[in-house]
Design an enzyme around this catalytic site. Structure first.
Site, PDB file in Angstrom:
ATOM      1  N   THR A 126       0.839  -1.198   0.000  1.00  0.00           N
ATOM      2  CA  THR A 126       0.000   0.000   0.000  1.00  0.00           C
ATOM      3  C   THR A 126       0.876   1.251   0.000  1.00  0.00           C
ATOM      4  O   THR A 126       1.914   1.293   0.651  1.00  0.00           O
ATOM      5  CB  THR A 126      -0.888   0.001   1.261  1.00  0.00           C
ATOM      6  OG1 THR A 126      -1.593  -1.218   1.326  1.00  0.00           O
ATOM      7  CG2 THR A 126      -1.853   1.163   1.244  1.00  0.00           C
ATOM      8  N   HIS A 127       0.428   2.267  -0.723  1.00  0.00           N
ATOM      9  CA  HIS A 127       1.176   3.530  -0.788  1.00  0.00           C
ATOM     10  C   HIS A 127       0.311   4.654  -0.243  1.00  0.00           C
ATOM     11  O   HIS A 127      -0.859   4.733  -0.584  1.00  0.00           O
ATOM     12  CB  HIS A 127       1.551   3.829  -2.242  1.00  0.00           C
ATOM     13  CG  HIS A 127       2.246   5.135  -2.417  1.00  0.00           C
ATOM     14  ND1 HIS A 127       3.563   5.304  -2.086  1.00  0.00           N
ATOM     15  CD2 HIS A 127       1.803   6.334  -2.850  1.00  0.00           C
ATOM     16  CE1 HIS A 127       3.905   6.560  -2.333  1.00  0.00           C
ATOM     17  NE2 HIS A 127       2.857   7.205  -2.794  1.00  0.00           N
ATOM     18  N   PRO A 128       0.815   5.497   0.586  1.00  0.00           N
ATOM     19  CA  PRO A 128       2.143   5.466   1.203  1.00  0.00           C
ATOM     20  C   PRO A 128       2.108   4.626   2.484  1.00  0.00           C
ATOM     21  O   PRO A 128       1.213   4.773   3.304  1.00  0.00           O
ATOM     22  CB  PRO A 128       2.413   6.923   1.544  1.00  0.00           C
ATOM     23  CG  PRO A 128       1.061   7.496   1.813  1.00  0.00           C
ATOM     24  CD  PRO A 128       0.088   6.734   0.933  1.00  0.00           C
TER      25      PRO A 128
END
Length: 91
Positions: A74-76
């Site tokens: 997952t970002h961020p």
């Protein structure tokens, strides 16, 4: 045995630390050079209490360092550090 370590402030792939303004710490892995097995890790950073759960699960289930490195995170998030740090140790 291979060892990879990086200061959190130097991790381009860990933007969460910069976003929350806490780039203290380091991420370190110890990997068996022949089998790619994760032998241990030292996680001293923002969210390390959550990162260690992923590393422990990987170790318990035999997930190799290469597989953890190639994960899509997952970002961020702080888990993105796995991609960059393990790229320095995995064959």
């Amino acid at each position: 045995m291979r060892i990879a370590a990086k200061d959190v402030a130097a991790l381009m792939a860990m933007p969460r630390a910069s976003i929350v303004g806490d780039t203290r710490g380091m991420v370190k892995f110890v990997v068996d050079a022949e089998t790619d097995e994760i032998l241990g890790a030292a996680l001293l950073s923002i969210d390390s209490q959550e990162l260690i759960n992923s590393v422990a699960l990987a170790m318990r289930t035999g997930l190799t360092a290469s597989r953890l490195r190639d994960g899509i995170w997952t970002h961020p998030s702080s888990t993105e550090a796995f991609n960059e740090v393990l790229a320095n140790v995995v064959r």
